[in-house]
Design a protein around this motif. Structure first.
Motif, PDB file in Angstrom:
ATOM      1  N   ILE A  51     -10.267  -7.063  -5.114  1.00 33.87           N
ATOM      2  CA  ILE A  51      -9.183  -8.004  -4.835  1.00 33.87           C
ATOM      3  C   ILE A  51      -8.227  -7.357  -3.841  1.00 33.87           C
ATOM      4  CG2 ILE A  51      -7.158  -9.220  -5.736  1.00 33.87           C
ATOM      5  CD1 ILE A  51      -8.610  -9.577  -8.371  1.00 33.87           C
ATOM      6  N   ASP A  53      -4.634  -7.509  -2.635  1.00 34.43           N
ATOM      7  CA  ASP A  53      -3.373  -8.011  -3.188  1.00 34.43           C
ATOM      8  C   ASP A  53      -2.330  -8.122  -2.095  1.00 34.43           C
ATOM      9  OD1 ASP A  53      -1.089  -8.571  -4.661  1.00 34.43           O
ATOM     10  OD2 ASP A  53      -0.848  -6.505  -5.355  1.00 34.43           O
ATOM     11  N   SER A  56       1.642  -9.568  -5.283  1.00 32.94           N
ATOM     12  CA  SER A  56       2.101  -9.250  -6.641  1.00 32.94           C
ATOM     13  C   SER A  56       3.442  -8.525  -6.675  1.00 32.94           C
ATOM     14  CB  SER A  56       1.041  -8.441  -7.395  1.00 32.94           C
ATOM     15  OG  SER A  56       1.028  -7.088  -6.999  1.00 32.94           O
ATOM     16  N   ARG A  63       1.001  -9.108 -11.073  1.00 30.75           N
ATOM     17  CA  ARG A  63       0.886  -7.666 -11.201  1.00 30.75           C
ATOM     18  C   ARG A  63       0.206  -7.307 -12.529  1.00 30.75           C
ATOM     19  NH1 ARG A  63       3.294  -3.450  -8.665  1.00 30.75           N
ATOM     20  NH2 ARG A  63       2.840  -4.806  -6.913  1.00 30.75           N
ATOM     21  N   LEU A  66      -3.487  -8.049 -12.271  1.00 26.91           N
ATOM     22  CA  LEU A  66      -4.214  -7.072 -11.454  1.00 26.91           C
ATOM     23  C   LEU A  66      -4.445  -5.763 -12.198  1.00 26.91           C
ATOM     24  CD1 LEU A  66      -2.489  -7.660  -7.998  1.00 26.91           C
ATOM     25  CD2 LEU A  66      -4.836  -8.265  -8.627  1.00 26.91           C
ATOM     26  N   ALA A  70      -8.016  -4.216 -12.896  1.00 26.02           N
ATOM     27  CA  ALA A  70      -8.364  -2.851 -12.502  1.00 26.02           C
ATOM     28  C   ALA A  70      -8.934  -2.074 -13.678  1.00 26.02           C
ATOM     29  CB  ALA A  70      -7.137  -2.144 -11.933  1.00 26.02           C
ATOM     30  N   THR A  74     -12.332  -4.001 -11.528  1.00 21.85           N
ATOM     31  CA  THR A  74     -12.046  -4.499 -10.185  1.00 21.85           C
ATOM     32  C   THR A  74     -11.376  -3.418  -9.347  1.00 21.85           C
ATOM     33  OG1 THR A  74     -11.735  -6.752 -11.013  1.00 21.85           O
ATOM     34  CG2 THR A  74     -10.810  -6.261  -8.852  1.00 21.85           C
ATOM     35  N   ASN A  75     -11.806  -3.292  -8.104  1.00 19.96           N
ATOM     36  CA  ASN A  75     -11.107  -2.416  -7.161  1.00 19.96           C
ATOM     37  C   ASN A  75      -9.980  -3.239  -6.545  1.00 19.96           C
ATOM     38  OD1 ASN A  75     -10.158  -0.699  -5.213  1.00 19.96           O
ATOM     39  ND2 ASN A  75     -12.143  -0.246  -4.320  1.00 19.96           N
ATOM     40  N   VAL A  76      -8.744  -2.977  -6.983  1.00 13.31           N
ATOM     41  CA  VAL A  76      -7.584  -3.703  -6.463  1.00 13.31           C
ATOM     42  C   VAL A  76      -7.000  -2.904  -5.313  1.00 13.31           C
ATOM     43  CG1 VAL A  76      -5.331  -4.689  -6.983  1.00 13.31           C
ATOM     44  CG2 VAL A  76      -7.115  -4.673  -8.746  1.00 13.31           C
ATOM     45  N   ASN A  79      -3.751  -0.118  -5.086  1.00 18.92           N
ATOM     46  CA  ASN A  79      -3.693   0.273  -6.484  1.00 18.92           C
ATOM     47  C   ASN A  79      -2.411  -0.249  -7.155  1.00 18.92           C
ATOM     48  OD1 ASN A  79      -3.202   1.784  -8.871  1.00 18.92           O
ATOM     49  ND2 ASN A  79      -4.322   3.535  -8.104  1.00 18.92           N
ATOM     50  N   PRO A  80      -2.518  -1.177  -8.124  1.00 16.40           N
ATOM     51  CA  PRO A  80      -1.306  -1.784  -8.697  1.00 16.40           C
ATOM     52  C   PRO A  80      -0.520  -0.841  -9.591  1.00 16.40           C
ATOM     53  CG  PRO A  80      -3.247  -2.548  -9.874  1.00 16.40           C
ATOM     54  CD  PRO A  80      -3.751  -1.746  -8.699  1.00 16.40           C
ATOM     55  N   LEU A 302     -10.290   2.335  -8.518  1.00 18.78           N
ATOM     56  CA  LEU A 302      -9.080   2.374  -7.705  1.00 18.78           C
ATOM     57  C   LEU A 302      -9.027   3.600  -6.803  1.00 18.78           C
ATOM     58  CD1 LEU A 302      -6.501   1.434 -10.486  1.00 18.78           C
ATOM     59  CD2 LEU A 302      -7.446  -0.095  -8.740  1.00 18.78           C
TER      60      LEU A 302
END
Length: 313
Positions: A51, A53, A56, A63, A66, A70, A74-76, A79-80, A302
């Motif tokens: 995803i 972003d 967010s 946020r 996400l 993660a 999921t590779n956000v 990195n959230p 991540l």
């Protein structure tokens, strides 16, 4: 099938161009689309391998979604978890350890007590602060801006300490930075994707937003460009941002990093211009496809900066 999603808000040009570019490459087993969110259940995987972003920072619900995505594989990008912990003052401190030139900067306590605190909450804080020492270190003119924020909100240019006292009252509960003004002869805004792909753009921050990107500007010294590229990669690797912009003000031939925590940077064709837009769409598509190919379902995928990697290691 691995899905690449893009999560966005009011943006009109970049999200769809990104989706179309990824899909036009016809990578086997990979498609891109706008992220669609229904119910968000704890520890339940999202349907996306990657995803991007873009929103967010303004929507806490996104946020939280996400971070859960993660955790479940999921590779956000970006990195959230790191973005939630990051701030401009820490960025400056880290940049100093990386050998990147910076304007002299200090952090200030808020002008007003935060909600639910009193004077007793600040018994560890000296009063008064060494204001003369602070002013001597930073010097005037100076800029005052939130230690965590962006979009040129609540930014002040101050000519002297009298102006500082006047304007600091207006900042309320915001925690502010006071930063030396770099009187520059050249200024650059630099895209960096995947901590390796770099696009250096001439920029004039004093213009109106739609006129800030300089097209067909004067020739730039190649050694200066190489230094800016080096500093940009150092910063993005240190912070762990896969999609970022870095700004440099050049004084006496030295590029000073001014702003380098922009992990949802402007990518609108109407402001960055067609050439820069084409570059960022193409590089973002390539980065996302590579991330999708590397993504391992159910694992943490991540990017972490060298600061965090070395701290944990």
């Amino acid at each position: 099938m691995k899905k690449i999603g893009i999560l966005f808000g009011m943006e009109d040009t970049f999200p769809q161009a990104f989706i179309d570019r990824v899909n036009s490459k016809n990578e086997k087993g990979i498609i891109a689309e706008a992220v669609s969110i229904d119910k968000v259940v704890q520890n339940k995987a999202s349907e996306y391998a990657v995803i991007i972003d873009r929103i967010s920072q303004d929507v806490p619900f996104y946020r939280a979604f996400l971070k859960n995505a993660a955790l479940t594989g999921t590779n956000v990008i970006n990195n959230p978890f790191w973005w939630s912990a990051d701030d401009k003052f820490f960025n400056n401190a880290l940049a100093d350890t990386l050998g990147v030139p910076l304007p002299n900067t200090v952090i200030l306590p808020s002008a007003e007590h935060p909600t639910d605190t009193t004077a007793n909450s600040f018994r560890n804080l000296k009063f008064p602060l060494d204001w003369e020492g602070i002013f001597e270190y930073v010097k005037f003119p100076a800029y005052m801006k939130p230690y965590s924020g962006g979009g040129w909100k609540n930014v002040y240019r101050l000519e002297n300490k009298e102006e500082f006292w006047e304007k600091h009252k207006e900042t309320g509960q915001l925690v502010m930075l006071l930063q030396e003004e770099i009187v520059f002869t050249e200024y650059f805004r630099v895209y960096c994707l995947g901590c390796k792909a770099v696009k250096i753009m001439q920029y004039e921050p004093r213009n109106q937003p739609h006129l800030r990107y300089v097209h067909d500007g004067p020739a730039v010294d190649k050694k200066l460009l190489a230094t800016i590229k080096d500093y940009t990669i150092r910063l993005c690797k240190g912070l762990g941002y896969d999609f970022n912009t870095v700004e440099f003000a050049v004084r006496d031939g030295i590029p000073y990093a001014i702003d380098f925590g922009n992990p949802a940077p402007d990518a609108d064709i109407n402001s960055v211009g067609p050439e820069n837009f084409e570059w960022v769409v193409e590089e973002a598509a390539k980065m996302a496809i590579a991330a999708a190919k590397k993504q391992k379902p159910g694992k943490i995928n991540l990017t972490w900066g060298t600061f965090m990697q070395e701290a944990v290691g």
